[in-house]
Design a protein around this motif. Structure first.
Motif, PDB file in Angstrom:
ATOM      1  N   THR A  12      -9.406 -79.039 -33.515  1.00 20.35           N
ATOM      2  CA  THR A  12      -9.644 -78.955 -32.081  1.00 20.35           C
ATOM      3  C   THR A  12      -9.835 -77.518 -31.631  1.00 20.35           C
ATOM      4  O   THR A  12     -10.695 -77.237 -30.824  1.00 20.35           O
ATOM      5  CB  THR A  12      -8.462 -79.546 -31.286  1.00 20.35           C
ATOM      6  OG1 THR A  12      -7.338 -78.685 -31.413  1.00 20.35           O
ATOM      7  CG2 THR A  12      -8.139 -80.925 -31.753  1.00 20.35           C
TER       8      THR A  12
ATOM      9  N   PHE B 255     -13.139 -77.477 -29.318  1.00 17.24           N
ATOM     10  CA  PHE B 255     -12.936 -77.938 -27.948  1.00 17.24           C
ATOM     11  C   PHE B 255     -11.493 -77.778 -27.509  1.00 17.24           C
ATOM     12  O   PHE B 255     -10.927 -78.623 -26.862  1.00 17.24           O
ATOM     13  CB  PHE B 255     -13.342 -79.393 -27.796  1.00 17.24           C
ATOM     14  CG  PHE B 255     -13.205 -80.187 -29.052  1.00 17.24           C
ATOM     15  CD1 PHE B 255     -14.301 -80.855 -29.541  1.00 17.24           C
ATOM     16  CD2 PHE B 255     -11.997 -80.253 -29.741  1.00 17.24           C
ATOM     17  CE1 PHE B 255     -14.194 -81.606 -30.690  1.00 17.24           C
ATOM     18  CE2 PHE B 255     -11.903 -80.998 -30.892  1.00 17.24           C
ATOM     19  CZ  PHE B 255     -13.002 -81.684 -31.380  1.00 17.24           C
ATOM     20  N   ALA B 256     -10.890 -76.704 -27.914  1.00 18.82           N
ATOM     21  CA  ALA B 256      -9.508 -76.501 -27.503  1.00 18.82           C
ATOM     22  C   ALA B 256      -9.451 -76.352 -25.991  1.00 18.82           C
ATOM     23  O   ALA B 256      -8.470 -76.677 -25.359  1.00 18.82           O
ATOM     24  CB  ALA B 256      -8.938 -75.262 -28.163  1.00 18.82           C
ATOM     25  N   ASP B 257     -10.534 -75.880 -25.442  1.00 15.64           N
ATOM     26  CA  ASP B 257     -10.530 -75.566 -24.017  1.00 15.64           C
ATOM     27  C   ASP B 257     -11.119 -76.695 -23.177  1.00 15.64           C
ATOM     28  O   ASP B 257     -12.299 -77.007 -23.298  1.00 15.64           O
ATOM     29  CB  ASP B 257     -11.354 -74.285 -23.813  1.00 15.64           C
ATOM     30  CG  ASP B 257     -11.460 -73.949 -22.345  1.00 15.64           C
ATOM     31  OD1 ASP B 257     -10.638 -74.457 -21.558  1.00 15.64           O
ATOM     32  OD2 ASP B 257     -12.376 -73.183 -22.007  1.00 15.64           O
ATOM     33  N   PRO B 258     -10.313 -77.268 -22.343  1.00 12.82           N
ATOM     34  CA  PRO B 258     -10.833 -78.341 -21.477  1.00 12.82           C
ATOM     35  C   PRO B 258     -12.094 -77.932 -20.745  1.00 12.82           C
ATOM     36  O   PRO B 258     -13.011 -78.729 -20.579  1.00 12.82           O
ATOM     37  CB  PRO B 258      -9.677 -78.567 -20.491  1.00 12.82           C
ATOM     38  CG  PRO B 258      -8.459 -78.174 -21.249  1.00 12.82           C
ATOM     39  CD  PRO B 258      -8.879 -77.073 -22.177  1.00 12.82           C
TER      40      PRO B 258
ATOM     41  N   VAL C  95     -15.279 -78.692 -22.634  1.00  9.63           N
ATOM     42  CA  VAL C  95     -15.686 -80.096 -22.575  1.00  9.63           C
ATOM     43  C   VAL C  95     -16.359 -80.383 -21.245  1.00  9.63           C
ATOM     44  O   VAL C  95     -17.378 -81.056 -21.176  1.00  9.63           O
ATOM     45  CB  VAL C  95     -14.470 -81.027 -22.768  1.00  9.63           C
ATOM     46  CG1 VAL C  95     -14.860 -82.466 -22.512  1.00  9.63           C
ATOM     47  CG2 VAL C  95     -13.915 -80.868 -24.166  1.00  9.63           C
TER      48      VAL C  95
ATOM     49  N   ARG D  61     -20.168 -81.704 -20.301  1.00  8.47           N
ATOM     50  CA  ARG D  61     -20.398 -82.947 -19.599  1.00  8.47           C
ATOM     51  C   ARG D  61     -21.559 -82.862 -18.610  1.00  8.47           C
ATOM     52  O   ARG D  61     -22.388 -83.740 -18.514  1.00  8.47           O
ATOM     53  CB  ARG D  61     -19.135 -83.390 -18.862  1.00  8.47           C
ATOM     54  CG  ARG D  61     -19.286 -84.716 -18.194  1.00  8.47           C
ATOM     55  CD  ARG D  61     -18.100 -85.052 -17.301  1.00  8.47           C
ATOM     56  NE  ARG D  61     -16.857 -84.536 -17.817  1.00  8.47           N
ATOM     57  CZ  ARG D  61     -16.052 -83.756 -17.129  1.00  8.47           C
ATOM     58  NH1 ARG D  61     -16.366 -83.429 -15.900  1.00  8.47           N
ATOM     59  NH2 ARG D  61     -14.941 -83.307 -17.657  1.00  8.47           N
TER      60      ARG D  61
ATOM     61  N   ARG E 157     -12.031 -87.877 -26.334  1.00  9.37           N
ATOM     62  CA  ARG E 157     -12.926 -86.752 -26.074  1.00  9.37           C
ATOM     63  C   ARG E 157     -14.328 -87.223 -25.701  1.00  9.37           C
ATOM     64  O   ARG E 157     -14.991 -86.644 -24.846  1.00  9.37           O
ATOM     65  CB  ARG E 157     -12.964 -85.814 -27.282  1.00  9.37           C
ATOM     66  CG  ARG E 157     -11.841 -84.767 -27.241  1.00  9.37           C
ATOM     67  CD  ARG E 157     -12.021 -83.717 -28.309  1.00  9.37           C
ATOM     68  NE  ARG E 157     -11.704 -84.262 -29.607  1.00  9.37           N
ATOM     69  CZ  ARG E 157     -10.529 -84.072 -30.228  1.00  9.37           C
ATOM     70  NH1 ARG E 157      -9.598 -83.353 -29.653  1.00  9.37           N
ATOM     71  NH2 ARG E 157     -10.314 -84.586 -31.400  1.00  9.37           N
TER      72      ARG E 157
ATOM     73  N   ALA F  27     -14.252 -88.106 -22.250  1.00 12.44           N
ATOM     74  CA  ALA F  27     -14.085 -86.921 -21.402  1.00 12.44           C
ATOM     75  C   ALA F  27     -15.406 -86.184 -21.204  1.00 12.44           C
ATOM     76  O   ALA F  27     -15.584 -85.464 -20.232  1.00 12.44           O
ATOM     77  CB  ALA F  27     -13.053 -85.980 -21.995  1.00 12.44           C
TER      78      ALA F  27
ATOM     79  N   GLY G 292      -6.587 -82.231 -27.768  1.00  3.80           N
ATOM     80  CA  GLY G 292      -7.292 -80.959 -27.702  1.00  3.80           C
ATOM     81  C   GLY G 292      -8.533 -81.068 -26.849  1.00  3.80           C
ATOM     82  O   GLY G 292      -9.348 -81.953 -27.033  1.00  3.80           O
ATOM     83  N   GLY G 293      -8.677 -80.179 -25.886  1.00  2.00           N
ATOM     84  CA  GLY G 293      -9.895 -80.153 -25.103  1.00  2.00           C
ATOM     85  C   GLY G 293      -9.910 -81.088 -23.922  1.00  2.00           C
ATOM     86  O   GLY G 293     -10.912 -81.188 -23.223  1.00  2.00           O
ATOM     87  N   VAL G 294      -8.814 -81.761 -23.672  1.00  6.16           N
ATOM     88  CA  VAL G 294      -8.790 -82.688 -22.553  1.00  6.16           C
ATOM     89  C   VAL G 294      -7.627 -82.342 -21.628  1.00  6.16           C
ATOM     90  O   VAL G 294      -6.548 -81.968 -22.086  1.00  6.16           O
ATOM     91  CB  VAL G 294      -8.629 -84.142 -23.054  1.00  6.16           C
ATOM     92  CG1 VAL G 294      -8.486 -85.100 -21.893  1.00  6.16           C
ATOM     93  CG2 VAL G 294      -9.821 -84.519 -23.915  1.00  6.16           C
ATOM     94  N   ASP G 295      -7.890 -82.441 -20.342  1.00  3.76           N
ATOM     95  CA  ASP G 295      -6.832 -82.156 -19.385  1.00  3.76           C
ATOM     96  C   ASP G 295      -5.696 -83.154 -19.543  1.00  3.76           C
ATOM     97  O   ASP G 295      -5.940 -84.341 -19.698  1.00  3.76           O
ATOM     98  CB  ASP G 295      -7.381 -82.216 -17.958  1.00  3.76           C
ATOM     99  CG  ASP G 295      -8.306 -81.053 -17.668  1.00  3.76           C
ATOM    100  OD1 ASP G 295      -9.492 -81.146 -18.038  1.00  3.76           O
ATOM    101  OD2 ASP G 295      -7.827 -80.051 -17.117  1.00  3.76           O
TER     102      ASP G 295
END
Lengths: 365, 365
Positions: A15, A19-22, A25, A29, B164, B167, B180-183
DNA sequence: CCCCGATTGCCAATCGATTGCCAGATTCCT
DNA sequence: AGGAATCTGGCAATCGATTGGCAATCGGGG
């Protein structure tokens, strides 16, 4: 199965690369516009209207073409836009569920039944809570109404007229209440109360009290009426105490008056009040059921956690939720002059669940 | 307030004249087509677009005209059609809430918080339940996703990758889990567990067990990890027992292994399991907390009904629901490049609630 | 009296899907 | 083979609201 720290570590590494960082992502989108039937049509080489038909009028289209369209749809990962569909059809495939108080455990079970019945037919539940306030409820209903195909009102605080007004506007079902001219799902209070009264009579009680719930509650009145009608026939006296709020506090607040009344058994409007009453009485060192037998209504989650566990008149809440939604769905069909799915509405009898909070009165025991 | 049979009678008479029959109300309903901005425009003598602007761009229109339109709208009892609006704007003003199990009382509180935060901002909650099944959940999410502006997944059974994927499609917030990568909104397990361990240590316990929940549950792992990390530092041994289903049954089923492990105190994955465990153990005549201290997690409704009442690590579930929705709303704003409403996210610490199910171990007491 | 800019309201396109109507192609019947 | 019935698929209008662009109107300054 062991706790496996490695797995966690590994997955965490993956991750963090990407995509560690929200926010990343989210950025990704933004670009993606959802595919429409026009996209599908282009890929399949047909007219959008053909796509529409292929997707929801099976048979209307040549099998070959239909399959081609299905494939194009799958390839694009197309999914229908419910809002766009709702516009021409006027149907949103949703049902609005209005609750007096989400945190009252009695509603959970109803919600689950409702959700089950709804999703079974491809409908989604829209939720609103009135927080026991008539005003908020009216407002909520107005907000909900335009986006749903039908409304289900549970333990509503609205006036009869408001309810009828809404019912003229949208298919509507009320639960735990009866309103002239409106479809209603109400468990039969009679059987359970008969059983319960027979139970306390057999134990030797001759005087019972009813700890009343909110004044405006139809079900409160129904329960009291049933008690008032039947208790004397069994040779018991009966008094009403209240009204009170339908919560643990409401039950606690009734203690003084219950004790003062001198009865040996008490029914409470619902389990919450029964439990509040019981705990408060016990905290005064008074024995349940020795000095006082207590009976609730509904058989909510947790009513068997108390000690003694609560004797209660169970309502089939899951079924109630299910039937309310089914009835609502059938009203929708009816509006569309579609042959109504035959409603096999089982009766919804209540039944006594005897647990530990009832016993013989002191004089006898 | 007395029961008033007359009132009931009177109201019944009125209804029977006119709308005693639900079918009559339905028939009346069919005729009425809802007014649109076109109707309002005609009445007010302006163009539909002007109506639209008057109704949601205050100031854009001459005050005089605006008022005329307001009046026309009121007169016709116009209300906006959310579905029609959703089409051009792409916003439905709804948030999808996906739950593992509606009947688990821990969710009620979350739902209430979520509902409150949503309706505060004019959003409505769309509800779906996965019934603890990953497959149903994926399906439900797909069904929900197109009609909502954002998704909130509570205690989801989905895989990290599925989450993910979702997301990237819609603003999404997970609750009680980190991906990882999701709020994510997750209460801090640390503080509560520290308190709880200090508590049992102070009571004199030297060995504790953890009755584990579902394997796939992130929160289950988080709690176990925290225990595993901290217990040894306080000089206590700790073992994991499980996994098990996160229900009363799951707790009951763990009894044999808990007793066999010889520990004097046990943490359960959640209150439901803790209560199931406690009741089953008590039914075997074993004293709680005499022989075994029990600690749950969450502090659900009813956890203080048991006897002894349950000691538990409370999670601020209402706040969790609220914050999840608030975060979701801010993600929506962000997508629209609207200045994000400043999020004052309070931390969500857990805390120990000491009740009766913990006490000194036998050897000492 | 004229010009300029601001204000106000209208026109028309658009969002995505549905559906009545129609025309061309096929099939079927006699 | 002729004509009717049935299939298929396309065209275009429609659901109700939003919104960019434009035209008309108005007021004020020079």
């Amino acid at each position: 199965m062991w706790h496996d720290a490695e797995t966690q570590e590994a997955s965490h590494n993956v991750t963090s690369e990407d995509f560690a960082d929200p926010a990343a992502v989210r950025r990704r989108r933004r670009g993606t516009p959802a595919p429409t039937i026009y996209d599908v049509a282009r890929v399949a080489g047909v007219n959008p209207s053909t796509v529409s038909r292929a997707l929801n009028k099976p048979g209307r289209i040549n099998a070959k073409t239909e399959q081609r369209i299905q494939e194009a749809a799958k390839q694009l990962d197309y999914r229908i836009n419910p809002m766009a569909r709702a516009l021409p059809t006027g149907r949103a495939n949703t049902i609005g569920l209005m609750l007096a108080d989400i945190t009252n455990p009695m509603f959970f079970t109803i919600v689950r039944g409702a959700e089950r019945a709804a999703s079974e037919r491809g409908y989604t539940l829209l939720l609103a809570e009135s927080q026991e306030s008539g005003e908020r409820e009216a407002e909520g209903a107005q907000r909900l109404a335009p986006s749903v195909d039908a409304l289900v009102l549970v333990a509503t605080r609205l006036g009869d007229d408001q309810i009828r007004d809404l019912a003229e506007w949208k298919p509507l079902v009320v639960v735990n209440r009866e309103v002239g001219g409106v479809d209603a799902i109400v468990p039969e209070v009679g059987p359970g109360i008969d059983e319960a009264l027979a139970h306390v009579a057999a134990l030797g009680h001759t005087s019972v009290a009813y700890v009343s719930g909110p004044t405006g509650s139809w079900m409160n009145r129904a329960r009291w009426d049933a008690l008032l009608d039947r208790a004397p026939k069994l040779g018991m006296t009966v008094v009403e105490i209240g009204p009170g709020v339908p919560t643990l506090e409401g039950g606690r607040d009734a203690v003084t008056r219950v004790l003062a009344s001198g009865v040996s058994a008490v029914f409470a409007y619902n389990d919450l009040m029964a439990i509040g009453l019981m705990r408060q009485i016990q905290s005064q060192g008074i024995d349940v059921p020795g000095r006082l037998s207590i009976i609730g209504f509904d058989d909510i989650f947790g009513s068997d956690f108390t000690s003694p566990p609560l004797t209660t008149v169970r309502a089939p809440l899951g079924l109630v939720g299910e039937q309310a939604v089914r009835r609502a769905l059938s009203l929708i069909d009816e509006d569309l002059s579609v042959p109504v799915a035959e409603l096999t509405e089982e009766p919804l009898p209540t039944e006594l669940v005897v647990r530990g909070s009832t016993g013989p009165p002191l004089a006898i025991g």
